[in-house]
Design an enzyme around this catalytic site. Structure first.
Site, PDB file in Angstrom:
ATOM      1  N   HIS A 176       0.850  -1.199   0.000  1.00 61.76           N
ATOM      2  CA  HIS A 176       0.000   0.000   0.000  1.00 61.76           C
ATOM      3  C   HIS A 176       0.882   1.245   0.000  1.00 61.76           C
ATOM      4  O   HIS A 176       1.330   1.715   1.040  1.00 61.76           O
ATOM      5  CB  HIS A 176      -0.906  -0.019   1.232  1.00 61.76           C
ATOM      6  CG  HIS A 176      -2.070   0.936   1.159  1.00 61.76           C
ATOM      7  ND1 HIS A 176      -2.117   1.999   0.275  1.00 61.76           N
ATOM      8  CD2 HIS A 176      -3.229   0.990   1.863  1.00 61.76           C
ATOM      9  CE1 HIS A 176      -3.263   2.652   0.449  1.00 61.76           C
ATOM     10  NE2 HIS A 176      -3.951   2.064   1.396  1.00 61.76           N
ATOM     11  N   HIS A 179      -2.602   6.919  -0.920  1.00 60.13           N
ATOM     12  CA  HIS A 179      -3.603   7.479  -0.005  1.00 60.13           C
ATOM     13  C   HIS A 179      -3.079   8.146   1.257  1.00 60.13           C
ATOM     14  O   HIS A 179      -3.781   8.203   2.263  1.00 60.13           O
ATOM     15  CB  HIS A 179      -4.628   6.391   0.376  1.00 60.13           C
ATOM     16  CG  HIS A 179      -5.441   5.933  -0.796  1.00 60.13           C
ATOM     17  ND1 HIS A 179      -6.187   4.797  -0.797  1.00 60.13           N
ATOM     18  CD2 HIS A 179      -5.598   6.483  -2.019  1.00 60.13           C
ATOM     19  CE1 HIS A 179      -6.780   4.639  -1.969  1.00 60.13           C
ATOM     20  NE2 HIS A 179      -6.431   5.665  -2.717  1.00 60.13           N
ATOM     21  N   TYR A 181      -0.649   7.325   3.334  1.00 62.97           N
ATOM     22  CA  TYR A 181      -0.104   6.522   4.442  1.00 62.97           C
ATOM     23  C   TYR A 181       1.430   6.530   4.383  1.00 62.97           C
ATOM     24  O   TYR A 181       2.019   7.301   3.628  1.00 62.97           O
ATOM     25  CB  TYR A 181      -0.739   5.125   4.420  1.00 62.97           C
ATOM     26  CG  TYR A 181      -2.246   5.237   4.603  1.00 62.97           C
ATOM     27  CD1 TYR A 181      -2.777   5.782   5.785  1.00 62.97           C
ATOM     28  CD2 TYR A 181      -3.133   4.893   3.588  1.00 62.97           C
ATOM     29  CE1 TYR A 181      -4.144   5.944   5.946  1.00 62.97           C
ATOM     30  CE2 TYR A 181      -4.514   5.051   3.749  1.00 62.97           C
ATOM     31  CZ  TYR A 181      -5.014   5.581   4.927  1.00 62.97           C
ATOM     32  OH  TYR A 181      -6.361   5.757   5.085  1.00 62.97           O
TER      33      TYR A 181
HETATM   34  C1  LIG Z   1     -15.154   1.691   2.541  1.00 63.31           C
HETATM   35  C2  LIG Z   1     -13.867   1.947   1.803  1.00 63.31           C
HETATM   36  C3  LIG Z   1     -12.697   1.443   2.296  1.00 63.31           C
HETATM   37  C4  LIG Z   1     -11.493   1.614   1.595  1.00 63.31           C
HETATM   38  N1  LIG Z   1     -10.344   1.031   2.065  1.00 63.31           N
HETATM   39  C5  LIG Z   1      -9.219   1.049   1.307  1.00 63.31           C
HETATM   40  C6  LIG Z   1      -8.081   0.293   1.688  1.00 63.31           C
HETATM   41  O1  LIG Z   1      -8.080  -0.433   2.689  1.00 63.31           O
HETATM   42  N2  LIG Z   1      -6.983   0.375   0.900  1.00 63.31           N
HETATM   43  C7  LIG Z   1      -6.936   1.153  -0.234  1.00 63.31           C
HETATM   44  O2  LIG Z   1      -5.908   1.188  -0.917  1.00 63.31           O
HETATM   45  N3  LIG Z   1      -8.027   1.847  -0.618  1.00 63.31           N
HETATM   46  C8  LIG Z   1      -9.154   1.795   0.098  1.00 63.31           C
HETATM   47  N4  LIG Z   1     -10.278   2.447  -0.334  1.00 63.31           N
HETATM   48  C9  LIG Z   1     -10.278   3.052  -1.686  1.00 63.31           C
HETATM   49  C10 LIG Z   1     -10.829   2.044  -2.704  1.00 63.31           C
HETATM   50  O3  LIG Z   1      -9.983   0.918  -2.845  1.00 63.31           O
HETATM   51  C11 LIG Z   1     -11.030   2.688  -4.086  1.00 63.31           C
HETATM   52  O4  LIG Z   1      -9.792   3.079  -4.606  1.00 63.31           O
HETATM   53  C12 LIG Z   1     -11.968   3.891  -3.989  1.00 63.31           C
HETATM   54  O5  LIG Z   1     -13.164   3.531  -3.329  1.00 63.31           O
HETATM   55  C13 LIG Z   1     -12.301   4.450  -5.360  1.00 63.31           C
HETATM   56  O6  LIG Z   1     -12.870   3.429  -6.171  1.00 63.31           O
HETATM   57  P1  LIG Z   1     -14.468   3.339  -6.413  1.00 63.31           P
HETATM   58  O7  LIG Z   1     -14.882   4.617  -7.061  1.00 63.31           O
HETATM   59  O8  LIG Z   1     -14.600   2.139  -7.326  1.00 63.31           O
HETATM   60  O9  LIG Z   1     -15.122   3.123  -5.084  1.00 63.31           O
HETATM   61  C14 LIG Z   1     -11.490   2.339   0.385  1.00 63.31           C
HETATM   62  C15 LIG Z   1     -12.682   2.882  -0.092  1.00 63.31           C
HETATM   63  C16 LIG Z   1     -13.862   2.686   0.584  1.00 63.31           C
HETATM   64  C17 LIG Z   1     -15.140   3.217   0.006  1.00 63.31           C
END
Ligand SMILES: Cc1cc2nc3c(=O)[nH]c(=O)nc-3n(C[C@H](O)[C@H](O)[C@H](O)COP(=O)(O)O)c2cc1C
Length: 362
Positions: A176, A179, A181
């Site tokens: 990871h 975002h 981190y």
């Molecule tokens: C509930 C939730 C939890 C997420 N947790 C993570 C995570 O653990 N690791 C990560 O890299 N991104 C995380 N994300 C980001 C998602 O992996 C994804 O990149 C983001 O939701 C955008 O894609 P989407 O438009 O298809 O939802 C999270 C997003 C949501 C909504």
């Protein structure tokens, strides 16, 4: 899966390294805060197996590499024997249905609070500048800047976590690096204010990320390693003044290690939930990187198909749509209506509600 002229691009097979994927629809890593005491729970067996298809790729939620890696309540870890054992039945369930399962290994760095750190100590980071207190409603603790001589120990935590993930049965790991981190806190020049060899130039700021990649590749092999990057977005106040240069530098540098995939967040995802128009694109990274590219962020059926058809990405990861539609590949195949996601249950600890109770198509 048989292909014919009516098959949509997202449902065509793809060979990613040694993995024969039957379609291009990836479960994005999704933190769900249901791993009590940082230990994965039996309810995750149902959650992940609901989202498994034969030959589909799933990326597990962000999973801590050490006891300093957490920034949110009830997120899973993979540093202890107990956690490794707890992952095994979850991984087995995904494999039983023919899924390919990667573990996203994670350290939050400064995105944490005293309460989530061992002995209430300060979180660690590339810097001693904290996230703005109260940002996103949390009282973030000011971090402690890692000493240069401590960095190899953190790299080693990622290496051990990767080893543990393989021991738990995962097919590979996704580092990871996105975002805001820890790894992102080193890469981005609006956070990293170091004066040692891990700060300053682009090369120096990417050193930590690449050392983690190298250590993990040496431990489990490049064909089992992916990395997630978000150069263009500034989640958790982690931005960069030249994201195009950062993304391109990383895409090129990663080629040295022969990793399996690069998972990149769309520049349009400026804020975590919303799409914005932007002049930036993943295309230069796509062209530079020699492995597979997974694109993520704000995709739906139509633009996912377009991305694959135009060779903009090999695979597309879906977050919120897959969270709310356990049978998303089926729904895309039939062009069926989708369940709406309920944001208020994303991060609650309930083992069922908002987790395994989203309905399947009849
Ligand atoms: C509930 C939730 C939890 C997420 N947790 C993570 C995570 O653990 N690791 C990560 O890299 N991104 C995380 N994300 C980001 C998602 O992996 C994804 O990149 C983001 O939701 C955008 O894609 P989407 O438009 O298809 O939802 C999270 C997003 C949501 C909504």
């Amino acid at each position: 899966m048989a292909t014919n002229s009516s098959t949509i691009p997202l449902l065509t097979p793809y060979k990613m390294g040694e993995f024969n994927l039957s379609h291009r629809i990836v479960l994005a890593p999704l933190t769900r805060n249901r791993s009590y005491g940082n230990v994965p729970q039996p309810h995750a067996i149902l959650y992940y197996s609901q989202r498994t298809t034969k030959g589909g790729l799933l990326i597990a939620e962000a999973t801590g590499v050490s006891d300093t890696a957490q920034g949110y309540p009830e997120t899973p870890g993979i540093w202890s024997k107990e956690q490794v054992e707890a992952w095994k039945p979850i991984v087995d369930a995904v494999h039983e249905k023919g899924g390919v399962f990667f573990c996203q290994i994670w350290h939050v760095g400064r995105v944490s609070t005293y309460a989530l750190q061992p002995n209430g100590q300060a979180p660690i980071s590339s810097t001693d500048k904290g996230c703005t207190p109260g940002f996103e409603g949390v009282d973030w603790a000011p971090p402690r800047r890692l000493r240069t001589d401590e960095i190899p120990g953190i790299v080693n935590d990622f290496r051990l976590a990767a080893r543990n993930a393989i021991e738990a049965g995962f097919d590979g790991v996704e580092i990871h690096g996105a975002h805001g981190y820890l790894i992102d806190q080193f890469m981005k020049d609006k956070v990293n204010d170091r004066t040692d060899e891990y700060g300053g130039s682009l090369e120096n700021r990417c050193r930590f990320a690449l050392e983690v990649v190298e250590a993990v590749v040496k431990e489990i092999g490049g064909d089992r390693v992916g990395i997630r990057l978000s150069p263009f977005v500034d989640y958790m106040e982690s931005g960069d003044s030249n994201p195009d240069a950062l993304g391109l530098y990383m895409a090129n540098a990663l080629n040295r290690f022969g990793i399996l995939y690069l998972h990149a967040i769309e520049p349009r995802m400026v804020k975590i939930w919303d799409r914005y128009e932007t002049p930036h694109s993943l295309l230069p990274m796509r062209k530079a990187f020699k492995g597979s590219l997974i694109a993520a962020g704000g995709y739906n059926r139509d633009d996912g198909n377009k991305a694959v058809a135009e060779d903009y990405a090999d695979l597309v990861a879906f977050g919120r749509l897959f969270l709310a539609n356990p049978d998303l590949p089926k729904r895309f195949e039939l062009n069926a209506p989708l369940n709406k996601y309920n944001r208020s249950t994303f991060y609650i600890p309930d083992p069922v509600v908002g987790y395994t109770d989203y309905p399947f198509l009849d």
